[in-house]
Structure formats: C-alpha cells, structure tokens
Design a protein around this motif. Sequence first.
Motif, PDB file in Angstrom:
ATOM      1  N   VAL A 164       0.891  -1.459  -0.078  1.00 40.62           N
ATOM      2  CA  VAL A 164       0.057   0.111  -0.549  1.00 40.62           C
ATOM      3  C   VAL A 164       1.192   1.349   0.101  1.00 40.62           C
ATOM      4  O   VAL A 164       1.517   1.343   0.916  1.00 40.62           O
ATOM      5  CB  VAL A 164      -0.849   0.087   1.564  1.00 40.62           C
ATOM      6  CG1 VAL A 164      -1.575   1.148   1.310  1.00 40.62           C
ATOM      7  CG2 VAL A 164      -1.585  -1.028   1.336  1.00 40.62           C
ATOM      8  N   ASN A 165       0.455   2.043  -1.099  1.00 40.82           N
ATOM      9  CA  ASN A 165       1.026   3.639  -0.275  1.00 40.82           C
ATOM     10  C   ASN A 165       0.193   4.275  -0.803  1.00 40.82           C
ATOM     11  O   ASN A 165      -0.849   4.399  -0.147  1.00 40.82           O
ATOM     12  CB  ASN A 165       2.246   3.465  -2.326  1.00 40.82           C
ATOM     13  CG  ASN A 165       1.625   3.569  -2.935  1.00 40.82           C
ATOM     14  OD1 ASN A 165       0.497   4.774  -3.108  1.00 40.82           O
ATOM     15  ND2 ASN A 165       1.891   3.578  -4.541  1.00 40.82           N
ATOM     16  N   VAL A 194      -3.492   4.824  -0.919  1.00 45.20           N
ATOM     17  CA  VAL A 194      -4.380   5.123   0.474  1.00 45.20           C
ATOM     18  C   VAL A 194      -5.242   6.447   0.441  1.00 45.20           C
ATOM     19  O   VAL A 194      -6.695   6.004   0.440  1.00 45.20           O
ATOM     20  CB  VAL A 194      -3.676   5.381   1.117  1.00 45.20           C
ATOM     21  CG1 VAL A 194      -4.410   5.925   2.713  1.00 45.20           C
ATOM     22  CG2 VAL A 194      -3.104   4.019   1.907  1.00 45.20           C
ATOM     23  N   LYS A 195      -5.048   7.451   0.228  1.00 44.29           N
ATOM     24  CA  LYS A 195      -5.623   8.550  -0.690  1.00 44.29           C
ATOM     25  C   LYS A 195      -7.022   8.338  -1.335  1.00 44.29           C
ATOM     26  O   LYS A 195      -7.991   8.774  -1.049  1.00 44.29           O
ATOM     27  CB  LYS A 195      -5.029   9.547  -1.201  1.00 44.29           C
ATOM     28  CG  LYS A 195      -3.830   9.923  -0.277  1.00 44.29           C
ATOM     29  CD  LYS A 195      -3.363  11.543  -0.720  1.00 44.29           C
ATOM     30  CE  LYS A 195      -2.693  11.808   1.130  1.00 44.29           C
ATOM     31  NZ  LYS A 195      -1.781  13.079  -0.080  1.00 44.29           N
ATOM     32  N   SER A 205      -2.783   5.155  11.194  1.00 44.01           N
ATOM     33  CA  SER A 205      -4.145   5.286  10.682  1.00 44.01           C
ATOM     34  C   SER A 205      -4.863   3.985   9.744  1.00 44.01           C
ATOM     35  O   SER A 205      -3.784   3.114   9.508  1.00 44.01           O
ATOM     36  CB  SER A 205      -3.458   6.430   9.602  1.00 44.01           C
ATOM     37  OG  SER A 205      -3.222   7.904  10.282  1.00 44.01           O
ATOM     38  N   PHE A 206      -5.658   4.288  10.148  1.00 42.86           N
ATOM     39  CA  PHE A 206      -6.148   2.464   9.175  1.00 42.86           C
ATOM     40  C   PHE A 206      -7.582   3.224   8.639  1.00 42.86           C
ATOM     41  O   PHE A 206      -8.225   3.769   8.864  1.00 42.86           O
ATOM     42  CB  PHE A 206      -6.062   1.496   9.938  1.00 42.86           C
ATOM     43  CG  PHE A 206      -7.093   1.640  10.950  1.00 42.86           C
ATOM     44  CD1 PHE A 206      -9.005   1.204  11.070  1.00 42.86           C
ATOM     45  CD2 PHE A 206      -6.970   2.299  12.343  1.00 42.86           C
ATOM     46  CE1 PHE A 206      -9.404   1.417  12.036  1.00 42.86           C
ATOM     47  CE2 PHE A 206      -7.615   2.281  13.569  1.00 42.86           C
ATOM     48  CZ  PHE A 206      -9.050   2.322  13.357  1.00 42.86           C
ATOM     49  N   ASP A 224     -13.145  -4.417   5.163  1.00 37.93           N
ATOM     50  CA  ASP A 224     -11.656  -4.826   4.359  1.00 37.93           C
ATOM     51  C   ASP A 224     -11.246  -3.633   5.320  1.00 37.93           C
ATOM     52  O   ASP A 224     -11.668  -2.192   5.548  1.00 37.93           O
ATOM     53  CB  ASP A 224     -11.967  -4.745   3.119  1.00 37.93           C
ATOM     54  CG  ASP A 224     -12.645  -5.341   2.411  1.00 37.93           C
ATOM     55  OD1 ASP A 224     -12.049  -7.094   2.506  1.00 37.93           O
ATOM     56  OD2 ASP A 224     -13.370  -5.044   2.156  1.00 37.93           O
ATOM     57  N   PHE A 225      -9.904  -3.871   5.313  1.00 38.44           N
ATOM     58  CA  PHE A 225      -8.720  -2.805   6.808  1.00 38.44           C
ATOM     59  C   PHE A 225      -7.658  -3.127   6.382  1.00 38.44           C
ATOM     60  O   PHE A 225      -7.330  -3.793   5.496  1.00 38.44           O
ATOM     61  CB  PHE A 225      -8.447  -4.066   7.611  1.00 38.44           C
ATOM     62  CG  PHE A 225      -7.414  -3.102   9.218  1.00 38.44           C
ATOM     63  CD1 PHE A 225      -6.405  -3.421   9.020  1.00 38.44           C
ATOM     64  CD2 PHE A 225      -8.347  -2.443  10.180  1.00 38.44           C
ATOM     65  CE1 PHE A 225      -5.471  -2.868  10.055  1.00 38.44           C
ATOM     66  CE2 PHE A 225      -7.269  -1.927  11.168  1.00 38.44           C
ATOM     67  CZ  PHE A 225      -5.562  -1.632  10.879  1.00 38.44           C
ATOM     68  N   ILE A 226      -7.112  -1.222   6.138  1.00 42.07           N
ATOM     69  CA  ILE A 226      -5.877  -1.510   5.544  1.00 42.07           C
ATOM     70  C   ILE A 226      -5.170  -0.404   6.847  1.00 42.07           C
ATOM     71  O   ILE A 226      -6.353   0.583   6.836  1.00 42.07           O
ATOM     72  CB  ILE A 226      -6.460  -0.255   4.159  1.00 42.07           C
ATOM     73  CG1 ILE A 226      -7.101  -0.644   3.457  1.00 42.07           C
ATOM     74  CG2 ILE A 226      -4.529   0.285   3.713  1.00 42.07           C
ATOM     75  CD1 ILE A 226      -7.730   0.125   1.840  1.00 42.07           C
ATOM     76  N   SER A 227      -4.464  -1.027   7.114  1.00 45.09           N
ATOM     77  CA  SER A 227      -3.745   0.132   8.242  1.00 45.09           C
ATOM     78  C   SER A 227      -2.268   0.577   7.334  1.00 45.09           C
ATOM     79  O   SER A 227      -1.618  -0.383   6.259  1.00 45.09           O
ATOM     80  CB  SER A 227      -3.015  -0.999   9.278  1.00 45.09           C
ATOM     81  OG  SER A 227      -2.245  -0.439   9.994  1.00 45.09           O
ATOM     82  N   TYR A 228      -1.910   2.170   7.388  1.00 47.47           N
ATOM     83  CA  TYR A 228      -1.323   2.518   6.909  1.00 47.47           C
ATOM     84  C   TYR A 228       0.264   3.432   7.212  1.00 47.47           C
ATOM     85  O   TYR A 228      -0.881   4.030   8.170  1.00 47.47           O
ATOM     86  CB  TYR A 228      -1.533   3.075   5.557  1.00 47.47           C
ATOM     87  CG  TYR A 228      -3.298   4.454   5.918  1.00 47.47           C
ATOM     88  CD1 TYR A 228      -2.701   5.542   5.934  1.00 47.47           C
ATOM     89  CD2 TYR A 228      -3.837   4.124   6.086  1.00 47.47           C
ATOM     90  CE1 TYR A 228      -3.386   6.492   5.670  1.00 47.47           C
ATOM     91  CE2 TYR A 228      -4.783   4.524   6.435  1.00 47.47           C
ATOM     92  CZ  TYR A 228      -4.401   6.248   6.379  1.00 47.47           C
ATOM     93  OH  TYR A 228      -5.213   6.923   6.423  1.00 47.47           O
TER      94      TYR A 228
END
Length: 92
Positions: A14-15, A19-20, A39-40, A46-50
């Motif tokens: 994930v970049n 993410v934006k 942040s996530f 669905d879960f995206i951590s970044y």
Amino acid sequence: MLKEIRIALLEADVNVKIVKEFIDKNRFVRYKDDKAMASFLFNGSDFISYDDAESIEEKCRYIEKMGLLGMMYWEHGLDETHELIGAMRCLG
C-alpha cells in the motif's frame, strides 16, 4: 470494483497515493489508533493499515521524547509523493 481493489492491495504494498484514493470511498472511513500512532481505513469488512504524514510526525515526536536514535521504514519506493520522507525530516 471492490474485488479489484482487494486484489491490487494484495499484489502490491500500500502506498500513499493508493491510500488517498480509498479515504471516504467504497464505504472506507479513516480512523486513527492513538496508541499505535497509526492510521487505518475500514469499511465494515476490509482493513487497511498505513502510515501518513500525521502518523510519521507523531512517531518522530515519540522518538525525540524517548531519546531514540532514529527510525526505520519499509520500501521508500512506495512513497511516490515524498510526503512520508518529508515528514521524517522532523528528526533532523
């Protein structure tokens, strides 16, 4: 479309740019874990951590407060906007 997004996320790290594109779209809502300073995004399933500039700056403050000698990160090439590396300059 969501299936295509999941496949893209599984096939690539994930970049910042990706993410934006998710924030406030496809039911994804941005959250912040104050303890982990991360942040996530979550849409109910669905879960995206970044990391974003805000979380990096908070981690820099923690590093300085604790007298640590630096920070490590993974995959500089995914920071296409240079936003994250710019946020790390607070350790100067």
